[in-house]
Scaffold this motif. Structure first.
Motif, PDB file in Angstrom:
ATOM      1  N   ALA A 298      -6.935   3.406  -1.928  1.00 13.78           N
ATOM      2  CA  ALA A 298      -6.534   3.225   0.038  1.00 13.78           C
ATOM      3  C   ALA A 298      -5.350   3.049  -0.017  1.00 13.78           C
ATOM      4  CB  ALA A 298      -7.375   2.116   0.212  1.00 13.78           C
ATOM      5  N   PRO A 299      -4.299   3.954   1.005  1.00 19.60           N
ATOM      6  CA  PRO A 299      -2.767   3.108   0.427  1.00 19.60           C
ATOM      7  C   PRO A 299      -2.695   2.511   1.384  1.00 19.60           C
ATOM      8  CG  PRO A 299      -3.088   6.075   0.807  1.00 19.60           C
ATOM      9  CD  PRO A 299      -4.451   5.682   0.783  1.00 19.60           C
ATOM     10  N   PHE A 300      -3.309   2.328   2.228  1.00 12.09           N
ATOM     11  CA  PHE A 300      -2.339   1.276   3.265  1.00 12.09           C
ATOM     12  C   PHE A 300      -2.745  -0.572   1.887  1.00 12.09           C
ATOM     13  CE2 PHE A 300      -4.406  -2.210   5.781  1.00 12.09           C
ATOM     14  CZ  PHE A 300      -3.218  -2.851   7.028  1.00 12.09           C
ATOM     15  N   MET A 301      -3.895  -0.472   1.940  1.00  8.73           N
ATOM     16  CA  MET A 301      -4.016  -1.959   0.648  1.00  8.73           C
ATOM     17  C   MET A 301      -3.499  -1.592  -0.519  1.00  8.73           C
ATOM     18  SD  MET A 301      -6.741  -3.249   2.681  1.00  8.73           S
ATOM     19  CE  MET A 301      -6.542  -4.572   1.262  1.00  8.73           C
ATOM     20  N   GLY A 302      -2.608  -0.539  -0.899  1.00  8.76           N
ATOM     21  CA  GLY A 302      -1.792  -0.623  -1.509  1.00  8.76           C
ATOM     22  C   GLY A 302      -0.635  -0.964  -1.413  1.00  8.76           C
ATOM     23  N   SER A 303       0.193  -0.407  -0.163  1.00  5.14           N
ATOM     24  CA  SER A 303       0.762  -0.831   0.627  1.00  5.14           C
ATOM     25  C   SER A 303       1.044  -2.775   1.046  1.00  5.14           C
ATOM     26  CB  SER A 303       1.314  -0.326   2.325  1.00  5.14           C
ATOM     27  OG  SER A 303       2.344  -0.440   2.747  1.00  5.14           O
ATOM     28  N   LEU A 304      -0.303  -2.991   1.720  1.00 12.01           N
ATOM     29  CA  LEU A 304       0.187  -4.419   1.939  1.00 12.01           C
ATOM     30  C   LEU A 304      -0.456  -5.435   0.364  1.00 12.01           C
ATOM     31  CD1 LEU A 304      -1.502  -6.619   3.779  1.00 12.01           C
ATOM     32  CD2 LEU A 304      -3.562  -6.176   3.169  1.00 12.01           C
ATOM     33  N   ALA A 305      -0.324  -4.767  -0.637  1.00 16.70           N
ATOM     34  CA  ALA A 305      -0.570  -5.159  -1.917  1.00 16.70           C
ATOM     35  C   ALA A 305       0.723  -5.817  -2.294  1.00 16.70           C
ATOM     36  CB  ALA A 305      -1.552  -4.215  -2.867  1.00 16.70           C
ATOM     37  N   GLU A 306       1.681  -4.776  -1.934  1.00 16.92           N
ATOM     38  CA  GLU A 306       3.097  -5.091  -2.858  1.00 16.92           C
ATOM     39  C   GLU A 306       3.905  -5.549  -1.429  1.00 16.92           C
ATOM     40  OE1 GLU A 306       6.559  -1.586  -4.050  1.00 16.92           O
ATOM     41  OE2 GLU A 306       4.530  -0.488  -3.463  1.00 16.92           O
ATOM     42  N   LEU A 307       3.253  -5.133  -0.726  1.00 19.90           N
ATOM     43  CA  LEU A 307       4.763  -6.415   0.891  1.00 19.90           C
ATOM     44  C   LEU A 307       4.005  -7.511   0.426  1.00 19.90           C
ATOM     45  CD1 LEU A 307       5.829  -6.658   3.143  1.00 19.90           C
ATOM     46  CD2 LEU A 307       3.345  -6.180   4.784  1.00 19.90           C
ATOM     47  N   CYS A 308       2.543  -8.221  -0.025  1.00 19.61           N
ATOM     48  CA  CYS A 308       2.116  -9.325  -0.667  1.00 19.61           C
ATOM     49  C   CYS A 308       2.978  -9.865  -1.352  1.00 19.61           C
ATOM     50  CB  CYS A 308       1.001  -9.931  -0.608  1.00 19.61           C
ATOM     51  SG  CYS A 308      -0.204  -9.729   0.706  1.00 19.61           S
ATOM     52  N   ASP A 309       3.313  -8.963  -2.523  1.00 14.97           N
ATOM     53  CA  ASP A 309       4.264  -9.914  -3.562  1.00 14.97           C
ATOM     54  C   ASP A 309       6.011  -9.659  -3.569  1.00 14.97           C
ATOM     55  OD1 ASP A 309       4.632  -9.597  -6.122  1.00 14.97           O
ATOM     56  OD2 ASP A 309       5.745  -8.070  -6.505  1.00 14.97           O
ATOM     57  N   ILE A 310       6.276  -8.924  -2.690  1.00 17.04           N
ATOM     58  CA  ILE A 310       7.650  -8.493  -2.725  1.00 17.04           C
ATOM     59  C   ILE A 310       7.790 -10.122  -1.460  1.00 17.04           C
ATOM     60  CG2 ILE A 310       9.704  -7.611  -0.942  1.00 17.04           C
ATOM     61  CD1 ILE A 310       8.485  -5.131  -1.551  1.00 17.04           C
ATOM     62  N   ILE A 311       7.001 -10.192  -0.065  1.00 17.11           N
ATOM     63  CA  ILE A 311       6.643 -12.024   0.412  1.00 17.11           C
ATOM     64  C   ILE A 311       7.089 -13.109  -0.609  1.00 17.11           C
ATOM     65  CG2 ILE A 311       6.568 -13.288   2.175  1.00 17.11           C
ATOM     66  CD1 ILE A 311       5.335 -10.377   3.727  1.00 17.11           C
TER      67      ILE A 311
END
Length: 435
Positions: free
Chosen positions: A232-245
């Motif tokens: 699920a590319p969107f979930m992978g993107s969301l995971a990385e976004l949360c980690d960066i913030i």
């Protein structure tokens, strides 16, 4: 603006990230223009790994004499760095495995692999190494790369470098859930009381929730990935976004506390207690460092298209991030050391030492693990860095929570004065709150 930029970055990046099920078209023009660019790379392991290729237009593939050449990464690098000037045809003739693409569906077994290693897959046809080229139709394909599962059947979409991450994130999410069930209510009540460290606890809790959200999104992505090789590319993107913030929030929190203590120590008179000094100097330094890390994190996303939260550190941005974290750890350790050496109170000195340990663990875990991972094989490095950093940062957060919620340590230290520690409430509220 910062949140919007990070969101667009991750959404755009993950859209181009490839899974282990690849779909597209074999183009003769692209293969001729960049013959040394692989169409796929995968870390095979075991004796029954499989490369499965499905194509639609078989007649076009036969007419173009389409082939797939597989090279072990080390052998390919030796060939590229060889002193001998091999021609295009000679280089591809040295492939460890070759598959002629002339059927609707074909399987190629990769066996007798002594240890997991990276393989490159190249597309080659009769136009790739020739000067003369005529326009031709692309070959639409679906490529599935599989490793053997625990029973030896080629059904595992995970490469050797990713195996175990799905189970790791499941256990991590389970640990977060159990911890939340035990401590969430009491922590929420403590935050609602608006005690001396209300702001710190609130920011720390938000960062922890973002880390938990990142772990859950990664688990969902890997769960889907285990079934189809795409995830699920969107979930992978969301995971990385949360980690960066979360990384940015924690950096600003730790810097604000340390800079406040350091500047407060430099400015205070002999008779005044150590205090938080929210001056333009301390705030400015914290903001500059946070912005610098944010820029490097964004740069790293563009530089590494695999888009994992913790990268292999081959690029310039990743190297600069490592250097920044090392410099932060050393500078904060030096500042806290100066405070500790002149502090007369044993209780306060113990508080600062524990806080320094949490800071150093947070900032140095990533550089240290990236350095240690170099001595391991390539397929082990990502797992060591990813699992190690997440666990170390969780331990750092636990240390900070115990420090700021401690009856025996923090409460007595903060009770010495309403301005003894940074971000405290006024003395008028001090005696009304008890943990």
């Amino acid at each position: 603006m910062r949140w919007r930029l990070l969101w667009l970055l991750c959404a755009a990046g993950w859209g181009g990230a490839g899974g282990k099920t690849l779909r597209g078209g074999f183009a003769s023009a692209a293969a001729r223009l960049e013959p040394w660019r692989p169409v796929a790379r995968f870390q095979f392991h075991g004796d029954h790994a499989v490369l499965c290729v499905r194509i639609k237009n078989v007649a076009v593939a036969v007419a173009k004499e389409a082939r797939l050449h597989l090279f072990q990464a080390q052998e390919w690098q030796k060939l590229q760095n060889s002193i001998q000037d091999h021609s295009c045809t000679e280089k591809f003739s040295k492939a460890q495995l070759t598959m002629t693409v002339n059927h609707t569906e074909q399987n190629l077994t990769v066996s007798q692999i002594p240890y997991p290693e990276t393989w490159y897959v190249f597309y080659v046809d009769k136009f790739t190494c020739e000067e003369n080229y005529s326009e031709s139709e692309d070959i639409q394909f679906e490529m599935i790369l599989l490793n053997p599962d625990a029973e030896g059947n080629p059904l595992d979409h995970f490469s050797a470098g990713e195996s175990g991450l799905h189970e790791f994130f499941f256990l991590l999410v389970l640990a977060y859930f159990v911890t939340a069930c035990i401590y969430a209510q009491s922590l929420w009540q403590t935050i609602k009381k608006r005690g001396p460290m209300h702001t710190v606890l609130k920011v720390l809790t938000i960062a922890l929730l973002l880390q938990a959200g990142s772990a859950f999104a990664n688990y969902l992505h890997f769960s889907s990935y285990s079934k189809d090789g795409i995830g699920a590319p969107f979930m992978g993107s969301l995971a990385e976004l949360c980690d960066i913030i979360s990384q940015i929030q924690m950096l600003y929190l730790l810097l604000s506390l340390c800079m406040g203590w350091t500047i407060g120590r430099m400015k205070k008179s002999q008779g005044r207690p150590l205090q938080w000094d929210s001056t333009p100097t301390s705030t400015g330094i914290a903001v500059v460092v946070v912005v610098t890390q944010s820029v490097l994190l964004i740069w790293e996303q563009f530089e590494d298209t695999d888009h994992h939260s913790y990268h292999s550190h081959h690029g310039l941005a990743s190297g600069l991030l490592i250097g920044l974290r090392v410099c932060l750890a050393l500078s904060l350790a030096a500042g806290l050391y100066q405070i500790i050496t002149v502090e007369r109170s044993t209780l306060k000195r113990e508080f600062y030492i524990t806080f320094a340990k949490a800071c150093i663990l947070w900032f140095l875990c990533h550089p240290c693990l990236a350095t240690i991972a170099i001595i391991f094989r390539e397929y082990q490095r990502e797992k060591i860095i990813t699992m190690g950093v997440i666990l170390c940062q969780c331990i750092s957060m636990v240390i900070l929570y115990r420090l700021f919620l401690s009856h025996s340590l923090y409460w007595e230290v903060s009770s010495l004065s309403s301005v003894t520690l940074p971000l405290t409430v006024s003395s008028g509220h001090k005696n009304r709150h008890h943990f």
